[in-house]
Enzyme design. Structure first.
Site, PDB file in Angstrom:
ATOM      1  N   ASP A 140       0.824  -1.219   0.000  1.00 17.75           N
ATOM      2  CA  ASP A 140       0.000   0.000   0.000  1.00 17.75           C
ATOM      3  C   ASP A 140       0.852   1.260   0.000  1.00 17.75           C
ATOM      4  O   ASP A 140       0.425   2.314  -0.477  1.00 17.75           O
ATOM      5  CB  ASP A 140      -0.894   0.035   1.247  1.00 17.75           C
ATOM      6  N   ILE A 170     -17.453   6.053  -1.258  1.00 19.07           N
ATOM      7  CA  ILE A 170     -18.128   7.354  -1.215  1.00 19.07           C
ATOM      8  C   ILE A 170     -17.806   8.163  -2.462  1.00 19.07           C
ATOM      9  O   ILE A 170     -18.692   8.774  -3.072  1.00 19.07           O
ATOM     10  CB  ILE A 170     -17.730   8.117   0.061  1.00 19.07           C
TER      11      ILE A 170
END
Length: 417
Positions: free
Chosen positions: A147, A331
């Protein structure tokens, strides 16, 4: 020639997987094994559009991998386990040790283990998955995809904290950033959509889910990002506070009698939108509450969007402008309300967005700017598993000169109108 690549995300008691046909980037199946180590483990797999669920005893990750592979054969996704030609493993923290993805060796395993002090909840779990796959599929490349790697191109002025310098030298205290695989994927896809080389673009990537981070990407490289030493830093999130005055921690300890660990637990799990509203961390719930006049929910949504809005302005200044703003993750891909609040007032920097287009896009790719807007605004669904699979092909040296989808899509652009 097509290759089957398995993208894996191992947790301490779970194993998420996607089997992907490359270079077509076609999903063959996906699923998750939950509650590993317990008597009522749950195995879920998608077969021909149908979700199949089985409850059984799965004692460890090695057993979970065997069950998954047997299911692939049972449903004729593979004839034999040798049909799988590589695996890619999400690893949360690569520190400064891993600026790019890497084929896992015994030495790499040891290095990931050493980095566990930077991600004690995640790296050990990621390693359990890696070790299980290496044992059961020893003849194929297993690639660790971190990541943090994408953000290792940040300059010193972006990643250093204003602390005694020896804290960085002695303890590795610096900004690392997260969500790198997602930011990398959507920035590459954004360049394809607008039909320009990524080397020529200044992109602000907004990965907004329950966890959220913003990244400044200049010429394809991350030069800054909102998360820090941990994923707690940056913008307000579902249950995480984001940035705050560090002196608040001892103040809260003094007022409440809580330990430092207990306060950190509150900042990670009881703050953010949940803390502000006292009701939920789910944006859908809060949007409904705000519609029905609940003041705290309305303020929380405004605050949430405002933090992202400020990072966009900051990163545009940092890159001397911006060419593309990208919204992604749960979102970012689905909430036109938050996108609208974030974009409102950015016209001064060349962001002219279309409310109708914005409202029409939910979980699908496309523009939400007017055609004449100098800054393009895109919604791009993230696909970290495809990005992981690309890295398996690249670093596992599985590319037989068959062009990957990203290569033959380079000149594909989407019309603004």
């Amino acid at each position: 020639m097509s290759k089957l690549i398995l993208a894996v995300n191992a947790g301490s008691s779970s194993l998420k997987f996607q089997l992907i046909k490359m270079p077509e980037e076609k999903l063959v199946t996906k699923g998750v094994i939950e509650r590993i180590g317990l008597s009522d483990s749950i195995f879920t797999i998608h077969v021909n559009g149908e979700k199949l669920t089985d409850i059984r005893d799965i004692h460890n990750h090695e057993e979970a991998v065997n069950i998954m592979l047997d299911s692939f054969k049972e449903h004729e996704m593979i004839k034999d386990i040798t049909d799988i030609q590589g695996t890619g493993h999400r690893v949360v923290h690569g520190g400064e040790t891993f600026p790019k993805s890497v084929v896992v060796t015994d030495e790499v395993e040891s290095q990931i283990e050493e980095l566990s002090e930077l991600a004690p909840l995640h790296n050990p779990a990621n390693l359990m998955g890696i070790r299980a796959f290496r044992k059961l599929l020893p003849e194929i490349p297993h690639v660790a995809v971190f990541d943090t790697s994408f953000h290792q191109t940040m300059p010193e002025q972006a990643y250093l904290y204003s602390l005694p310098y020896h804290y960085y030298e002695d303890y590795g205290i610096r900004k690392y950033g997260f969500h790198g695989t997602s930011h990398k994927y959507v920035s590459r896809r954004a360049a394809q959509i607008v039909g320009r080389p990524i080397e020529d673009l200044r992109i602000i990537s907004c990965h907004i889910g329950n966890g959220a981070s913003i990244a400044a990407i200049d010429g394809g490289e991350s030069i800054d990002t909102s998360m820090g030493f941990t994923p707690l830093a940056g913008v307000t999130m579902g249950t995480r506070s984001g940035n705050l005055d560090p002196a608040l921690i001892p103040f809260i300890m003094e007022k409440t009698g809580k330990t430092a660990d207990e306060v950190l637990e509150i900042l990670n799990k009881e703050s953010g939108l949940l803390g502000l509203t006292g009701t939920s961390s789910d944006l859908r719930d809060l949007t409904e509450e705000a519609k029905h006049g609940r003041q705290r929910s309305r303020v929380a949504l405004d605050l949430f969007a405002s933090k992202i809005h400020k990072y966009i302005g900051s990163y545009a200044a940092r890159m001397h402008g911006v060419d593309v703003i990208v919204f992604t993750a749960g979102i970012g891909e689905n909430s036109h309300i938050i996108r609208g609040k974030v974009l409102e007032g950015l016209e001064f920097m060349g962001v002219y967005w279309d409310p109708k287009k914005n409202e029409s896009l939910h979980g699908e790719e496309g523009y939400i700017n007017y055609p004449h807007s100098p800054v393009k605004v895109l919604v791009v669904p993230t696909d970290e598993e495809v990005m992981i699979s690309r890295d398996v092909i690249k670093y596992g040296k599985l590319n037989d000169n068959t062009p990957k989808k990203e290569e033959f899509d380079t000149n594909e652009s989407i019309e603004v109108n």
